[in-house]
Design an enzyme around this catalytic site. Structure first.
Site: not given
Ligand SMILES: *[C@@H]1O[C@H](CO)[C@@H](O)[C@H](O)[C@H]1NC(C)=O
Ligand SMILES: *[C@@H]1O[C@H](CO)[C@@H](O)[C@H](O)[C@H]1NC(C)=O
Ligand SMILES: CC(=O)N[C@H]1CO[C@H](CO)[C@@H](O)[C@@H]1O
Length: 447
Positions: A17, A113
């Site tokens: 990520h 994110d």
């Protein structure tokens, strides 16, 4: 230098990520030299990312990962994710306040994110834009956006036929409910990640823009649909084509080994990413298939997994196979000798394969990987999903032979080159991704 703008960047420090988020921040930092980017990430993840930063306007900051302090964490990946989510958002609040105090500049935008849904509330409280970054493909984002409809469709399906086609979601007609990320469904024992993703779906309407490392042309129907659902739906990738890869050292000798073979499209490259090791029986099936087919292969495999391969495999295959504990994946895929990629179907791996015109053999494990793999085979036509979703000797031999030796395999290679052309056009100066990137600069206040 005195900065005019302070962007808080919040990373999800697991799997792959944080790296694509940092890649995006590097592009933004290069285009907005008078903006300061505070990249807030766990110390462990930060340590794997933060050596080669040559930007004065990106500052790494550590956020507490939720693990008990002062003792080494020995739990599983999923436990680590759970602990981290329990510590949020307090850990991020604290890191943001420190970043503001040290720079003397309040945060003017939160780029985070997308999993970190609480950033939507934090941004709202501060009256600044929230820009979630979805680190996967638009197909999986769409599957989450349609959670309610999917759950209703399943409830109305007879028990006997639990697998239902998703014909009601634009662009996902070839997908069934069995392909979906399991986190969509909140059972009685919902995992922290499933709860997080469902909260994300609730919060996304608060976003000023949703950003993806993908390109509109890969899924025109999904793109059109999601553009109608978000004020700014911005595909700005693929990053790997938009900004040149840093030079790497060939410390494990992969590139020189590939160069020595000197036969285009002849090598099978195998890697399941940083988190996954397939179960022992499947590793054995894959090994048997490789020994039967005898295509040269390059396998990025952890030392502990090599120990569980069939007896004598390494010796019997060392004339045509190479195994390494670490591999420079983008450079390997870009090498002309590589002809197929055996993968878990993670989005970054798929993008890297597209960028290098390599067709894929997918054995998905978790999250969005099954959905991505379904798209690889049935929407994009650039590879295959292993039969039954697991490695068997005969199924794996069939996939390898199909990609490496048949007309159909050649067609997949042609399809992946066509997709690459579209990706290259998207990041060209007048392309869709470049225009979206300019829009993103405007949204974060840097234009
Ligand atoms: C960081 O990068 C420099 C130059 O690329 C290299 O010499 C150095 O060994 C790296 N340090 C670490 C800790 O990886
Ligand atoms: C290649 O792409 C075309 C057009 O999308 C598709 O019809 C075809 O099935 C694909 N080929 C393979 C072998 O998947
Ligand atoms: C805030 C910060 O930069 N933390 C760490 C991030 O990773 C680098 C590289 O390992 C460390 O030097 C920093 O201390």
């Amino acid at each position: 230098m005195a900065f005019k703008l302070h962007i808080g960047v919040l990373a999800f420090p697991f799997g792959t990520h944080a790296a694509p988020l940092l890649a995006l921040v590097r592009r933004l930092a290069a285009s907005a030299p008078d903006a300061l980017f505070s990249f807030i990430n766990s110390a462990a993840s930060n340590a794997t990312l933060f050596n080669a930063t040559a930007f004065d306007n990106i500052r790494a900051r550590d956020v507490w990962d939720g693990a008990p302090r002062g003792e080494p964490f020995t739990g599983s990946h999923f436990e680590a994710v759970g602990l981290f989510l329990e510590a949020s958002p307090g850990n991020f609040e604290m890191a943001i306040r420190e970043a503001e105090r040290e720079s003397g500049l309040e945060i003017g935008c939160l780029l985070t994110d997308a999993f970190l849904w609480f950033s939507g509330d934090m941004a709202e409280k501060r009256g600044v834009p929230w820009v979630p970054f979805w680190t996967a493909a638009s197909c999986s984002l769409s599957s989450h956006v349609y959670t309610d409809q999917i759950v209703r469709a399943i409830e109305s399906t007879e028990k006997a036929k639990q697998e239902k086609a998703l014909s009601f979601i634009p662009g996902l007609e070839m997908v069934t409910t069995a392909d979906l990320p399991p986190e969509i469904f909140l059972g009685n024992n919902a995992s922290p990640l499933a709860i997080t993703i469902n909260k994300m779906v609730e919060h996304l309407p608060k976003s000023t823009a949703v950003v993806l490392n993908s390109f509109e042309e890969i899924d025109p129907i999904i793109t059109k649909d999601l553009k109608s659902k978000f004020p700014n739906f911005l595909n700005v990738g693929p990053s790997i084509l938009a900004s040149p890869a840093a030079a790497i050292s060939d410390e494990t000798g992969c590139l020189s080994w590939l160069g020595g073979l000197n036969r285009p499209n002849s090598v099978v490259y195998i890697s399941f990413g940083t988190v996954i090791t397939p179960p022992e029986n499947e590793l054995a099936a894959l090994c048997e298939a490789l020994e039967t087919c005898r295509f040269p292969f390059l396998w990025s495999i952890k030392d502990h997994a090599v120990k569980s391969l069939p007896n004598g495999f390494v010796d019997r295959t060392n004339s045509f196979g190479k195994m390494v504990a670490w591999a420079p994946q983008p450079q390997i895929l870009a090498h002309e000798s590589v002809g197929a990629f055996v993968t878990h179907g993670g989005w970054n791996s798929i993008l890297e394969s597209i960028a290098s015109c390599v067709p894929l053999i997918c054995r998905p494990f978790f999250g969005d990987q099954k959905l991505n793999s379904r798209m690889v085979q049935d929407s994009w036509g650039i590879g295959v999903l292993v039969e039954g979703g697991v490695f068997t000797k005969s199924g794996t031999i069939e996939c390898l032979k199909e990609l490496m030796t048949t007309e159909k395999g050649a067609k997949m290679r042609e399809n992946v080159s066509l997709l690459r052309k579209k990706a290259v056009a998207a990041v060209d100066s007048q392309g869709s991704s470049s225009k979206n990137f300019d829009k993103l600069l405007e949204v974060i206040g840097a234009r």
